[in-house]
Design a protein around this motif. Structure first.
Motif, PDB file in Angstrom:
ATOM      1  N   GLY A 182     -12.681  -8.928   1.547  1.00  0.00           N
ATOM      2  CA  GLY A 182     -11.717  -9.947   2.518  1.00  0.00           C
ATOM      3  C   GLY A 182     -12.844 -10.773   2.919  1.00  0.00           C
ATOM      4  N   GLY A 183     -13.977 -10.065   2.678  1.00  0.00           N
ATOM      5  CA  GLY A 183     -15.579 -11.888   1.763  1.00  0.00           C
ATOM      6  C   GLY A 183     -15.517 -12.605   1.222  1.00  0.00           C
ATOM      7  N   GLU A 184     -15.876 -13.589   1.217  1.00  0.00           N
ATOM      8  CA  GLU A 184     -15.606 -14.455   0.629  1.00  0.00           C
ATOM      9  C   GLU A 184     -16.165 -14.345  -0.481  1.00  0.00           C
ATOM     10  OE1 GLU A 184     -16.429 -19.586   0.574  1.00  0.00           O
ATOM     11  OE2 GLU A 184     -18.415 -18.361   1.906  1.00  0.00           O
ATOM     12  N   GLY A 185     -17.371 -13.975  -0.548  1.00  0.00           N
ATOM     13  CA  GLY A 185     -17.863 -13.342  -2.668  1.00  0.00           C
ATOM     14  C   GLY A 185     -17.079 -12.030  -2.758  1.00  0.00           C
ATOM     15  N   HIS A 186     -16.561 -11.055  -2.220  1.00  0.00           N
ATOM     16  CA  HIS A 186     -15.135 -10.032  -2.990  1.00  0.00           C
ATOM     17  C   HIS A 186     -14.397 -10.596  -3.597  1.00  0.00           C
ATOM     18  CE1 HIS A 186     -12.876  -6.648  -1.943  1.00  0.00           C
ATOM     19  NE2 HIS A 186     -13.808  -6.413  -2.365  1.00  0.00           N
ATOM     20  N   THR A 187     -13.948 -11.870  -2.398  1.00  0.00           N
ATOM     21  CA  THR A 187     -12.391 -12.047  -3.293  1.00  0.00           C
ATOM     22  C   THR A 187     -12.664 -13.083  -4.002  1.00  0.00           C
ATOM     23  OG1 THR A 187     -11.744 -12.417  -1.090  1.00  0.00           O
ATOM     24  CG2 THR A 187     -10.976 -14.388  -2.187  1.00  0.00           C
ATOM     25  N   SER A 188     -13.475 -13.855  -4.375  1.00  0.00           N
ATOM     26  CA  SER A 188     -14.051 -14.587  -5.424  1.00  0.00           C
ATOM     27  C   SER A 188     -14.691 -13.645  -6.805  1.00  0.00           C
ATOM     28  CB  SER A 188     -15.706 -15.902  -5.276  1.00  0.00           C
ATOM     29  OG  SER A 188     -15.615 -16.655  -4.483  1.00  0.00           O
ATOM     30  N   THR A 189     -15.097 -12.234  -7.040  1.00  0.00           N
ATOM     31  CA  THR A 189     -15.677 -11.218  -7.375  1.00  0.00           C
ATOM     32  C   THR A 189     -14.017 -11.546  -7.973  1.00  0.00           C
ATOM     33  OG1 THR A 189     -17.539 -11.128  -6.728  1.00  0.00           O
ATOM     34  CG2 THR A 189     -16.561  -9.527  -8.059  1.00  0.00           C
ATOM     35  N   ILE A 190     -12.926 -11.073  -7.189  1.00  0.00           N
ATOM     36  CA  ILE A 190     -11.703 -10.761  -7.643  1.00  0.00           C
ATOM     37  C   ILE A 190     -11.145 -11.839  -8.564  1.00  0.00           C
ATOM     38  CG2 ILE A 190      -9.742 -10.413  -7.113  1.00  0.00           C
ATOM     39  CD1 ILE A 190     -10.515  -8.463  -4.655  1.00  0.00           C
ATOM     40  N   ARG A 191     -11.785 -12.899  -8.359  1.00  0.00           N
ATOM     41  CA  ARG A 191     -10.659 -14.280  -8.741  1.00  0.00           C
ATOM     42  C   ARG A 191     -11.674 -14.235 -10.351  1.00  0.00           C
ATOM     43  NH1 ARG A 191     -11.115 -17.170  -3.501  1.00  0.00           N
ATOM     44  NH2 ARG A 191      -9.245 -17.532  -2.824  1.00  0.00           N
ATOM     45  N   VAL A 192     -12.439 -13.226 -10.106  1.00  0.00           N
ATOM     46  CA  VAL A 192     -13.588 -13.822 -11.208  1.00  0.00           C
ATOM     47  C   VAL A 192     -12.954 -12.209 -12.564  1.00  0.00           C
ATOM     48  CG1 VAL A 192     -15.092 -12.794 -12.625  1.00  0.00           C
ATOM     49  CG2 VAL A 192     -15.442 -14.588 -10.670  1.00  0.00           C
ATOM     50  N   ARG A 193     -12.350 -12.096 -11.548  1.00  0.00           N
ATOM     51  CA  ARG A 193     -11.376 -10.671 -12.410  1.00  0.00           C
ATOM     52  C   ARG A 193     -10.604 -11.267 -13.249  1.00  0.00           C
ATOM     53  NH1 ARG A 193     -11.026  -3.918 -10.634  1.00  0.00           N
ATOM     54  NH2 ARG A 193      -9.620  -3.286 -12.421  1.00  0.00           N
ATOM     55  N   LEU A 194      -9.467 -11.819 -12.709  1.00  0.00           N
ATOM     56  CA  LEU A 194      -8.578 -12.346 -13.243  1.00  0.00           C
ATOM     57  C   LEU A 194      -8.388 -13.979 -13.884  1.00  0.00           C
ATOM     58  CD1 LEU A 194      -6.885 -12.471  -9.491  1.00  0.00           C
ATOM     59  CD2 LEU A 194      -6.262 -11.159 -11.213  1.00  0.00           C
ATOM     60  N   LEU A 195      -9.781 -14.825 -13.400  1.00  0.00           N
ATOM     61  CA  LEU A 195      -9.600 -15.093 -14.696  1.00  0.00           C
ATOM     62  C   LEU A 195     -10.474 -14.565 -15.866  1.00  0.00           C
ATOM     63  CD1 LEU A 195     -10.851 -18.658 -15.466  1.00  0.00           C
ATOM     64  CD2 LEU A 195     -13.380 -18.149 -14.646  1.00  0.00           C
ATOM     65  N   HIS A 196     -11.045 -13.513 -15.983  1.00  0.00           N
ATOM     66  CA  HIS A 196     -11.683 -13.070 -17.383  1.00  0.00           C
ATOM     67  C   HIS A 196     -10.658 -12.088 -18.537  1.00  0.00           C
ATOM     68  CE1 HIS A 196     -15.520 -11.888 -16.066  1.00  0.00           C
ATOM     69  NE2 HIS A 196     -15.767 -13.424 -16.600  1.00  0.00           N
ATOM     70  N   ALA A 197      -9.487 -12.194 -16.804  1.00  0.00           N
ATOM     71  CA  ALA A 197      -7.823 -11.935 -18.047  1.00  0.00           C
ATOM     72  C   ALA A 197      -6.780 -12.575 -18.836  1.00  0.00           C
ATOM     73  CB  ALA A 197      -7.303 -10.338 -17.248  1.00  0.00           C
ATOM     74  N   SER A 198      -6.932 -13.811 -18.175  1.00  0.00           N
ATOM     75  CA  SER A 198      -6.409 -14.752 -18.456  1.00  0.00           C
ATOM     76  C   SER A 198      -7.182 -15.103 -19.596  1.00  0.00           C
ATOM     77  CB  SER A 198      -6.927 -15.976 -17.109  1.00  0.00           C
ATOM     78  OG  SER A 198      -5.909 -17.000 -17.871  1.00  0.00           O
ATOM     79  N   VAL A 199      -8.360 -15.315 -19.618  1.00  0.00           N
ATOM     80  CA  VAL A 199      -9.299 -16.000 -20.776  1.00  0.00           C
ATOM     81  C   VAL A 199      -9.038 -14.418 -21.624  1.00  0.00           C
ATOM     82  CG1 VAL A 199     -11.326 -16.465 -22.240  1.00  0.00           C
ATOM     83  CG2 VAL A 199     -11.100 -17.311 -19.848  1.00  0.00           C
ATOM     84  N   ARG A 200      -9.004 -13.387 -21.228  1.00  0.00           N
ATOM     85  CA  ARG A 200      -8.623 -12.635 -22.871  1.00  0.00           C
ATOM     86  C   ARG A 200      -7.102 -12.984 -23.381  1.00  0.00           C
ATOM     87  NH1 ARG A 200      -8.725  -8.355 -19.564  1.00  0.00           N
ATOM     88  NH2 ARG A 200     -10.968  -7.960 -19.533  1.00  0.00           N
ATOM     89  N   GLN A 201      -6.248 -12.749 -22.153  1.00  0.00           N
ATOM     90  CA  GLN A 201      -4.974 -12.676 -22.560  1.00  0.00           C
ATOM     91  C   GLN A 201      -4.574 -14.161 -23.451  1.00  0.00           C
ATOM     92  OE1 GLN A 201      -1.411 -15.215 -19.834  1.00  0.00           O
ATOM     93  NE2 GLN A 201      -1.176 -12.835 -19.786  1.00  0.00           N
ATOM     94  N   ARG A 202      -5.014 -15.211 -23.109  1.00  0.00           N
ATOM     95  CA  ARG A 202      -5.076 -16.226 -23.984  1.00  0.00           C
ATOM     96  C   ARG A 202      -5.889 -16.637 -25.376  1.00  0.00           C
ATOM     97  NH1 ARG A 202      -6.376 -19.482 -20.457  1.00  0.00           N
ATOM     98  NH2 ARG A 202      -9.158 -19.967 -20.692  1.00  0.00           N
ATOM     99  N   ILE A 203      -7.132 -16.064 -25.638  1.00  0.00           N
ATOM    100  CA  ILE A 203      -7.084 -15.888 -26.640  1.00  0.00           C
ATOM    101  C   ILE A 203      -6.543 -15.073 -27.684  1.00  0.00           C
ATOM    102  CG2 ILE A 203      -9.165 -14.876 -28.718  1.00  0.00           C
ATOM    103  CD1 ILE A 203     -11.002 -16.516 -25.323  1.00  0.00           C
ATOM    104  N   LEU A 204      -6.481 -14.160 -27.328  1.00  0.00           N
ATOM    105  CA  LEU A 204      -5.427 -12.968 -27.684  1.00  0.00           C
ATOM    106  C   LEU A 204      -4.311 -13.314 -28.086  1.00  0.00           C
ATOM    107  CD1 LEU A 204      -6.022  -9.516 -25.599  1.00  0.00           C
ATOM    108  CD2 LEU A 204      -6.978 -10.783 -27.849  1.00  0.00           C
ATOM    109  N   LYS A 205      -3.208 -14.423 -27.465  1.00  0.00           N
ATOM    110  CA  LYS A 205      -2.809 -14.190 -28.096  1.00  0.00           C
ATOM    111  C   LYS A 205      -2.326 -15.494 -29.050  1.00  0.00           C
ATOM    112  CE  LYS A 205       0.513 -14.360 -23.719  1.00  0.00           C
ATOM    113  NZ  LYS A 205       1.381 -15.629 -22.766  1.00  0.00           N
ATOM    114  N   LEU A 206      -3.304 -16.092 -29.035  1.00  0.00           N
ATOM    115  CA  LEU A 206      -3.055 -17.256 -30.548  1.00  0.00           C
ATOM    116  C   LEU A 206      -4.465 -16.299 -31.908  1.00  0.00           C
ATOM    117  CD1 LEU A 206      -5.463 -20.192 -28.177  1.00  0.00           C
ATOM    118  CD2 LEU A 206      -3.557 -20.706 -29.538  1.00  0.00           C
ATOM    119  N   ALA A 207      -5.068 -15.248 -31.389  1.00  0.00           N
ATOM    120  CA  ALA A 207      -5.462 -14.828 -32.293  1.00  0.00           C
ATOM    121  C   ALA A 207      -4.402 -13.333 -32.950  1.00  0.00           C
ATOM    122  CB  ALA A 207      -6.258 -13.883 -32.217  1.00  0.00           C
ATOM    123  N   ALA A 208      -2.958 -13.740 -32.283  1.00  0.00           N
ATOM    124  CA  ALA A 208      -1.792 -12.980 -32.682  1.00  0.00           C
ATOM    125  C   ALA A 208      -1.104 -13.819 -33.984  1.00  0.00           C
ATOM    126  CB  ALA A 208      -0.939 -12.581 -31.925  1.00  0.00           C
TER     127      ALA A 208
END
Length: 390
Positions: free
Chosen positions: A176-202
């Motif tokens: 629930g803290g700011e750093g904890h929430t930011s870390t979850i955002r980082v995880r979702l950002l990584h998933a988004s980057v992965r998804q975008r690159i894999l779609k183009l690579a397909a």
């Protein structure tokens, strides 16, 4: 002590020598980590995107209503509506039994204690060597434009702000803290980057050769990032600046980033002990640092972006001297960096004397140590909450 170079277990790579043990990662294990990634995070992202798509459809009736919801906000509001999202929520908000909050708090103070040394290591080793010279990571940055000169400022600010948020206070890194929430955002950002690159690579396999680098932001890449923040300072960059953390400081700092690796969906068992974490770092030295053409471009762009910028107004020669001091001539030659004159090495040596002397004084004078930590925590908290960094 290291054995003779004739020892079968002796290894040396990019100027770093060590003994190979059963704690180091075998090539087969590296290949397995490279082929796997955070599947729960990726699935959760797809669920969130579906919710956002439905919301956009419902909002079309509103006139002149720009709608670009933030992923974590949607996640927090709708996680109870979907089984996968609830599983993801429960995972990132649960606290493993091995987490010791007193230890985590000590680790956060360690970052503030050596803030200048950490910043130097972050810039000269983190960006110049670890991110640029690791082909898989470098190719991801290149595809996302993260190391183009025009995007470097936001990239550095975002990363530094996140580091500040996870180290500024215990409440910030707890659920629930700011750093904890930011870390979850980082995880979702990584998933988004992965998804975008894999779609183009397909449709265009040459865009990102998955068979060579694995999926973007795979488990090995994520472990490499954890190593960059918590292992490199302890056993590589700090000693090169004349700072030698205590066993307790090392254990605490590794524990903090083990918890962070848990939140980000990175295999955290590799950071159970300092010995295992160091073995991962040394494995990365041996197998993951292979500068290529992209590496040279990224390293050049980073130095070009920093050159003569306020407030430090660092010259290219000074930065290249620092890079060579911290990373060695072999690595810097591979990255195409220049060789400055002896004067600039002397100036960087002076920087190291100041940093190491301050560290020694803080160890000898507890009151000074507490004062520096307090000042740095206040400064870091202000920077982390600055509007320009949000």
């Amino acid at each position: 002590m290291l054995s003779s170079k004739t020892d079968a277990n002796y290894r040396k790579r990019w100027g770093y020598s060590f003994q190979w043990t059963d704690k180091h990662l075998a090539p087969e294990e590296i290949a397995a980590l490279r082929s796997h990634y955070d599947e729960l995070g990726s699935t959760a992202l797809e669920k969130l995107q579906a919710i956002i798509a439905r919301t956009k459809t419902d909002s079309k009736r509103e006139v002149n209503c720009p709608f670009r919801p933030e992923l974590y906000t949607v996640f927090k509001k709708h996680h109870h509506e979907d089984e996968v999202l609830q599983q993801f929520w429960d995972e990132v908000h649960s606290v493993p039994e091995w987490v010791d909050w007193e230890q985590i708090e000590r680790a956060q103070k360690f970052f503030a204690r050596y803030a200048l040394a950490n910043s130097t290591a972050f810039a000269l080793q983190g960006f110049i060597r670890e991110n640029s010279a690791s082909p898989g990571i470098a190719e991801v940055f290149a595809r996302t434009g993260g190391f183009s000169i025009k995007n470097l400022l936001s990239r550095v600010i975002e990363t530094f702000t996140w580091v500040v948020q996870v180290t500024t206070s215990l409440e910030s890194i707890q659920p629930g803290g700011e750093g904890h929430t930011s870390t979850i955002r980082v995880r979702l950002l990584h998933a988004s980057v992965r998804q975008r690159i894999l779609k183009l690579a397909a449709s265009r396999p040459e865009y990102f050769p998955v068979e060579k680098y694995g999926a973007p932001v795979n488990d090995l890449d994520s472990m490499h990032a954890i190593v960059l923040f918590c292992c490199m300072p302890m056993w590589d960059s700090f000693p090169k600046m004349g700072i030698f953390p205590s066993k307790q400081e090392i254990t605490d700092f590794i524990a903090l980033f083990r918890y962070i690796s848990y939140i980000t969906g990175t295999p955290n068992e590799y950071f159970e002990t300092p010995e295992k974490a160091k073995a991962v770092m040394e494995t990365m030295f041996l197998y993951e640092l292979e500068p290529n053409k992209t590496s040279k471009i990224l390293a050049h762009n980073f130095i070009a972006w920093l050159e003569d910028q306020p407030p430090p107004y660092l010259s290219r020669d000074f930065m290249e001297a620092g890079c060579r001091w911290m990373n060695g001539h072999e690595m810097c030659d591979a990255l195409g960096l220049g060789r400055p004159g002896l004067y600039y090495y002397a100036v960087f040596a002076g920087h190291n004397v100041i940093v190491s002397t301050m560290a020694m004084c803080q160890k000898l004078i507890p009151a000074l140590d507490q004062f520096i930590i307090k000042i740095m925590l206040i400064s870091l908290e202000v920077r982390g909450r600055s509007p320009s960094n949000s």
